[in-house]
Design a protein around this motif. Sequence first.
Motif, PDB file in Angstrom:
ATOM      1  N   LEU A 123       2.876  14.586 -10.048  1.00 54.04           N
ATOM      2  CA  LEU A 123       2.211  15.671 -11.224  1.00 54.04           C
ATOM      3  C   LEU A 123       0.986  14.926 -11.960  1.00 54.04           C
ATOM      4  N   GLN A 124       0.967  13.476 -12.082  1.00 48.97           N
ATOM      5  CA  GLN A 124      -0.007  12.899 -12.683  1.00 48.97           C
ATOM      6  C   GLN A 124      -1.358  12.659 -11.635  1.00 48.97           C
ATOM      7  N   GLN A 125      -1.478  12.946 -10.194  1.00 49.67           N
ATOM      8  CA  GLN A 125      -2.405  12.554  -9.560  1.00 49.67           C
ATOM      9  C   GLN A 125      -3.716  13.472 -10.094  1.00 49.67           C
ATOM     10  N   ASN A 126      -4.851  13.164  -9.703  1.00 55.27           N
ATOM     11  CA  ASN A 126      -5.941  13.765  -9.939  1.00 55.27           C
ATOM     12  C   ASN A 126      -6.011  14.750  -8.563  1.00 55.27           C
ATOM     13  N   PRO A 127      -6.001  16.231  -8.682  1.00 57.93           N
ATOM     14  CA  PRO A 127      -5.812  17.029  -7.667  1.00 57.93           C
ATOM     15  C   PRO A 127      -7.078  16.940  -6.684  1.00 57.93           C
ATOM     16  N   GLU A 128      -8.460  16.908  -7.279  1.00 56.55           N
ATOM     17  CA  GLU A 128      -9.792  16.635  -6.251  1.00 56.55           C
ATOM     18  C   GLU A 128      -9.541  15.508  -5.526  1.00 56.55           C
ATOM     19  N   ASN A 129      -8.975  14.496  -5.959  1.00 58.58           N
ATOM     20  CA  ASN A 129      -8.934  13.333  -5.114  1.00 58.58           C
ATOM     21  C   ASN A 129      -7.946  13.492  -4.113  1.00 58.58           C
ATOM     22  N   LEU A 130      -6.749  13.939  -4.553  1.00 59.60           N
ATOM     23  CA  LEU A 130      -5.771  14.494  -3.417  1.00 59.60           C
ATOM     24  C   LEU A 130      -6.297  15.297  -2.196  1.00 59.60           C
ATOM     25  N   ALA A 131      -7.006  16.424  -2.735  1.00 58.90           N
ATOM     26  CA  ALA A 131      -7.893  17.290  -1.666  1.00 58.90           C
ATOM     27  C   ALA A 131      -8.564  16.573  -0.649  1.00 58.90           C
ATOM     28  N   ALA A 132      -9.535  15.758  -1.189  1.00 56.72           N
ATOM     29  CA  ALA A 132     -10.594  14.978  -0.519  1.00 56.72           C
ATOM     30  C   ALA A 132      -9.672  13.867   0.202  1.00 56.72           C
ATOM     31  N   SER A 133      -8.699  13.403   0.077  1.00 56.50           N
ATOM     32  CA  SER A 133      -7.876  12.392   0.870  1.00 56.50           C
ATOM     33  C   SER A 133      -7.451  13.140   1.935  1.00 56.50           C
ATOM     34  N   LEU A 134      -6.820  14.126   1.852  1.00 58.14           N
ATOM     35  CA  LEU A 134      -6.246  15.186   3.057  1.00 58.14           C
ATOM     36  C   LEU A 134      -7.454  15.289   3.928  1.00 58.14           C
ATOM     37  N   GLU A 135      -8.646  15.563   3.535  1.00 58.27           N
ATOM     38  CA  GLU A 135      -9.738  15.821   4.356  1.00 58.27           C
ATOM     39  C   GLU A 135     -10.622  14.428   4.880  1.00 58.27           C
ATOM     40  N   GLN A 136     -10.548  13.472   4.046  1.00 61.85           N
ATOM     41  CA  GLN A 136     -11.173  12.288   4.785  1.00 61.85           C
ATOM     42  C   GLN A 136      -9.889  11.258   5.183  1.00 61.85           C
ATOM     43  N   MET A 137      -8.741  11.265   4.932  1.00 63.04           N
ATOM     44  CA  MET A 137      -7.794  10.150   5.162  1.00 63.04           C
ATOM     45  C   MET A 137      -6.509  10.831   5.874  1.00 63.04           C
ATOM     46  N   LEU A 176       0.818  -1.175   0.056  1.00 65.79           N
ATOM     47  CA  LEU A 176       0.007   0.027   0.050  1.00 65.79           C
ATOM     48  C   LEU A 176       0.927   1.402   0.177  1.00 65.79           C
ATOM     49  N   HIS A 177       0.589   2.027  -1.054  1.00 69.37           N
ATOM     50  CA  HIS A 177       1.758   3.261  -1.306  1.00 69.37           C
ATOM     51  C   HIS A 177       1.061   4.437  -0.471  1.00 69.37           C
ATOM     52  N   GLY A 178       1.782   5.578  -0.404  1.00 68.57           N
ATOM     53  CA  GLY A 178       1.520   6.494   0.371  1.00 68.57           C
ATOM     54  C   GLY A 178       0.862   7.811  -0.476  1.00 68.57           C
ATOM     55  N   PHE A 179       0.782   8.768   0.221  1.00 66.28           N
ATOM     56  CA  PHE A 179       0.061   9.997  -0.269  1.00 66.28           C
ATOM     57  C   PHE A 179       0.675  10.491  -1.718  1.00 66.28           C
ATOM     58  N   MET A 180      -0.207  10.749  -2.602  1.00 61.63           N
ATOM     59  CA  MET A 180       0.502  11.047  -4.015  1.00 61.63           C
ATOM     60  C   MET A 180       1.111   9.810  -4.725  1.00 61.63           C
ATOM     61  N   GLY A 181       1.015   8.735  -4.202  1.00 62.18           N
ATOM     62  CA  GLY A 181       1.817   7.577  -4.709  1.00 62.18           C
ATOM     63  C   GLY A 181       0.956   6.759  -5.701  1.00 62.18           C
ATOM     64  N   SER A 182       1.286   5.623  -6.194  1.00 58.96           N
ATOM     65  CA  SER A 182       0.626   4.552  -6.929  1.00 58.96           C
ATOM     66  C   SER A 182       1.219   3.252  -6.556  1.00 58.96           C
ATOM     67  N   PHE A 227      -6.128   7.240  -6.392  1.00 60.95           N
ATOM     68  CA  PHE A 227      -4.804   7.545  -6.669  1.00 60.95           C
ATOM     69  C   PHE A 227      -4.178   6.989  -8.130  1.00 60.95           C
ATOM     70  N   GLY A 228      -3.139   7.525  -8.637  1.00 62.91           N
ATOM     71  CA  GLY A 228      -2.384   6.943  -9.560  1.00 62.91           C
ATOM     72  C   GLY A 228      -2.636   7.826 -11.089  1.00 62.91           C
ATOM     73  N   PRO A 229      -1.714   7.505 -12.003  1.00 60.39           N
ATOM     74  CA  PRO A 229      -1.853   8.261 -13.246  1.00 60.39           C
ATOM     75  C   PRO A 229      -3.573   8.322 -13.821  1.00 60.39           C
ATOM     76  N   GLN A 230      -3.851   9.675 -14.010  1.00 59.36           N
ATOM     77  CA  GLN A 230      -5.400  10.010 -14.572  1.00 59.36           C
ATOM     78  C   GLN A 230      -6.423   9.009 -13.837  1.00 59.36           C
ATOM     79  N   ALA A 231      -6.283   9.072 -12.724  1.00 53.30           N
ATOM     80  CA  ALA A 231      -7.544   8.366 -11.915  1.00 53.30           C
ATOM     81  C   ALA A 231      -8.585   9.375 -11.845  1.00 53.30           C
ATOM     82  N   PRO A 232      -9.748   8.638 -12.227  1.00 51.14           N
ATOM     83  CA  PRO A 232     -11.142   9.416 -12.151  1.00 51.14           C
ATOM     84  C   PRO A 232     -11.472   9.917 -10.964  1.00 51.14           C
TER      85      PRO A 232
END
Length: 269
Positions: A183-197, A29-35, A58-63
């Motif tokens: 830089l290949q991450q989905n920024p909205e998912n990253l923001a939600a991860s910070l808040e949820q996880m 299991l990878h870390g934040f902004m990982g894949s 997470f990961g390249p071009q994640a929806p």
Amino acid sequence: MIKRTCNIRGQIYRLTTWGQPQAQAWLFLHGFMGSAADFAPIAAELNGYRICLDLIGFGPQAPTVPARRLSMVAQITDLTLILAELGVTQVKLVGYSMGGRLALGFTLAQPQLVHHLYLESSTAGLADPQQREQRQRHDHELAVQLRTTGLPAFVAAWEQLPLFASQRQLPPIQQHQMRQQRLQQNPENLAASLEQMGTGSQPNFWSQLPQMMTPTTLIVGGRDQKFYQIAQRLRKLIPKAKLVVLTDAGHNTHFEVPEQFINLLKDDC
């Protein structure tokens, strides 16, 4: 190496596996902004059935995924269903940083599924309510910053955190590899991860540690004093824990000293 997907409760997980499918496996299991790519060089050098995955969002071009699916509880449910779909009944579970917090939560929730737990540069959350509230505010501010300034500016600031100072000493090609993954991450998912996880939002696991009977290896870098101190606390509370310090590494030991990390996992088998 085989790439595949799992549809788990309406969301697609992307997996990379090595070896023949069997009931026992390695799970990374990878870390934040990982894949899944984070641990691929490590998994490729081990034996048996090995699984790396892009954690949800997470990961390249994640929806973009619903924010609630990024919570600790939701991800523990998803991991349980993934293992069931793969026919895996027990894992050697390796988690780094955010992935380590998830790995710990998974182990506490599903101890029968974890043969051995490896926590790399991780924590059990925050026990103090005031510290939890402060961390939640901090992570929300980071999420706002990410949504406001955009991903490239956020990644540039993230790379300057003291936690990653040792990575700035790595060869340029290795630093570039890490930057491109971020830089290949989905920024909205990253923001939600910070808040949820984030560390402030996840459950506080410290009080449960003395009852955890899973053999546990705590891995930290000698240059990461913050998480070395946390690992010492974890070792005192987890009955079957041992601490391994990789002296020439900082926070991300498997990225900075992969050969040492691989040898550690091989020797522990």
